[in-house]
Write a protein that holds these residues in place. Structure first.
Motif, mmCIF file in Angstrom:
data_model
loop_
_atom_site.group_PDB
_atom_site.id
_atom_site.type_symbol
_atom_site.label_atom_id
_atom_site.label_comp_id
_atom_site.label_asym_id
_atom_site.label_seq_id
_atom_site.Cartn_x
_atom_site.Cartn_y
_atom_site.Cartn_z
ATOM 1 N N GLU A 43 49.989 64.278 33.210
ATOM 2 C CA GLU A 43 49.631 63.641 31.947
ATOM 3 C C GLU A 43 48.305 64.154 31.378
ATOM 4 O OE1 GLU A 43 49.721 59.414 32.447
ATOM 5 O OE2 GLU A 43 51.785 59.424 33.154
ATOM 6 N N TYR A 44 47.639 65.005 32.134
ATOM 7 C CA TYR A 44 46.309 65.461 31.734
ATOM 8 C C TYR A 44 46.333 66.947 31.376
ATOM 9 C CZ TYR A 44 45.083 61.151 34.164
ATOM 10 O OH TYR A 44 45.011 59.845 34.568
ATOM 11 N N PRO A 45 45.905 67.282 30.165
ATOM 12 C CA PRO A 45 45.826 68.710 29.804
ATOM 13 C C PRO A 45 44.813 69.429 30.698
ATOM 14 C CG PRO A 45 45.468 67.288 27.890
ATOM 15 C CD PRO A 45 45.483 66.403 29.092
ATOM 16 N N GLU A 46 45.034 70.715 30.892
ATOM 17 C CA GLU A 46 44.143 71.499 31.749
ATOM 18 C C GLU A 46 42.693 71.443 31.282
ATOM 19 O OE1 GLU A 46 45.388 75.461 32.829
ATOM 20 O OE2 GLU A 46 47.479 74.821 32.886
ATOM 21 N N ILE A 47 42.493 71.417 29.979
ATOM 22 C CA ILE A 47 41.112 71.406 29.480
ATOM 23 C C ILE A 47 40.402 70.109 29.871
ATOM 24 C CG2 ILE A 47 41.600 70.506 27.169
ATOM 25 C CD1 ILE A 47 39.563 72.838 26.296
ATOM 26 N N GLU A 48 41.154 69.014 29.947
ATOM 27 C CA GLU A 48 40.555 67.760 30.419
ATOM 28 C C GLU A 48 40.315 67.828 31.924
ATOM 29 O OE1 GLU A 48 41.363 62.940 30.626
ATOM 30 O OE2 GLU A 48 42.604 64.159 29.305
ATOM 31 N N GLN A 49 41.262 68.401 32.655
ATOM 32 C CA GLN A 49 41.096 68.527 34.103
ATOM 33 C C GLN A 49 39.837 69.324 34.447
ATOM 34 O OE1 GLN A 49 44.661 69.842 36.199
ATOM 35 N NE2 GLN A 49 45.931 68.896 34.613
ATOM 36 N N ALA A 50 39.492 70.260 33.596
ATOM 37 C CA ALA A 50 38.298 71.083 33.831
ATOM 38 C C ALA A 50 37.018 70.250 33.801
ATOM 39 C CB ALA A 50 38.232 72.211 32.802
ATOM 40 N N THR A 51 37.064 69.052 33.224
ATOM 41 C CA THR A 51 35.874 68.194 33.154
ATOM 42 C C THR A 51 35.822 67.156 34.271
ATOM 43 O OG1 THR A 51 36.838 66.447 31.748
ATOM 44 C CG2 THR A 51 35.913 68.396 30.625
ATOM 45 N N TRP A 52 36.830 67.128 35.123
ATOM 46 C CA TRP A 52 36.906 66.067 36.129
ATOM 47 C C TRP A 52 35.704 66.024 37.060
ATOM 48 C CZ3 TRP A 52 42.722 65.962 37.929
ATOM 49 C CH2 TRP A 52 43.493 65.433 36.893
ATOM 50 N N LEU A 53 35.228 67.158 37.512
ATOM 51 C CA LEU A 53 34.072 67.156 38.411
ATOM 52 C C LEU A 53 32.838 66.594 37.715
ATOM 53 C CD1 LEU A 53 34.488 70.521 40.345
ATOM 54 C CD2 LEU A 53 34.934 68.199 41.164
ATOM 55 N N ALA A 54 32.649 66.968 36.455
ATOM 56 C CA ALA A 54 31.505 66.436 35.700
ATOM 57 C C ALA A 54 31.686 64.935 35.485
ATOM 58 C CB ALA A 54 31.373 67.156 34.360
ATOM 59 N N GLN A 55 32.893 64.508 35.133
ATOM 60 C CA GLN A 55 33.136 63.084 34.935
ATOM 61 C C GLN A 55 32.836 62.301 36.215
ATOM 62 O OE1 GLN A 55 36.870 61.822 33.151
ATOM 63 N NE2 GLN A 55 37.122 63.839 32.198
ATOM 64 N N GLU A 56 33.344 62.798 37.333
ATOM 65 C CA GLU A 56 33.130 62.085 38.600
ATOM 66 C C GLU A 56 31.651 62.037 38.969
ATOM 67 O OE1 GLU A 56 34.438 62.082 43.312
ATOM 68 O OE2 GLU A 56 35.228 63.649 41.998
ATOM 69 N N SER A 57 30.977 63.144 38.823
ATOM 70 C CA SER A 57 29.550 63.198 39.146
ATOM 71 C C SER A 57 28.757 62.220 38.279
ATOM 72 C CB SER A 57 29.041 64.630 38.953
ATOM 73 O OG SER A 57 27.661 64.696 39.172
#
Length: 140
Positions: A43-57
């Protein structure tokens, strides 16, 4: 092809056959891994997945600060912008709410990394195999 050409055609060596079987098995394992993990991220576009580490941090830093309010609040530019988009003009979601949601998703995906480990273990077994029969016993 003439009979003479067929006569001189070299058959693959045992090592070449083994390497081909290994390559096919690794492709099979990788495809099974992708098929298994894809539902978690589909359900998540790759461009959003690329921000996951920043979001989690940012979420971890913000929640740690939120719990004890020591020092200034950490910078959360990614989450701030996501929150602006989620809330629009009159939304009520807070940065804490968003941070909790991000960490919930991150924890699920972290647990799913067992699948990554399984893929790596199976590929390692394929690479170490010395016979086609050994490789055929390896499956997802």
């Amino acid at each position: 092809m003439s009979e003479a050409a067929q006569f001189w055609e070299l058959k693959p060596t045992a090592a070449e056959i083994l390497n081909d079987v290994k390559a096919r098995k690794i492709q099979e394992i990788n495809a099974a891994y992708v098929a298994t993990i894809t539902p978690l991220v589909k359900e998540y576009p790759e461009i959003e997945q690329a921000t996951w580490l920043a979001q989690e941090s940012e979420a971890r830093a913000y929640l740690a600060w939120h719990d004890n309010h020591q020092g200034g609040a950490p910078a959360t530019p990614v989450l701030d912008n996501i929150l602006l988009g989620r809330n629009g003009e009159d939304g009520t979601e807070t940065l804490r709410d968003l941070s909790l949601a991000v960490l919930e998703n991150a924890d699920v995906f972290t647990q799913a990394q067992q699948l990554t480990g399984k893929r790596q273990r199976l590929v390692k077994a394929v690479r170490a195999a010395e016979a086609v029969e050994e490789i055929e016993l390896i499956s997802w």
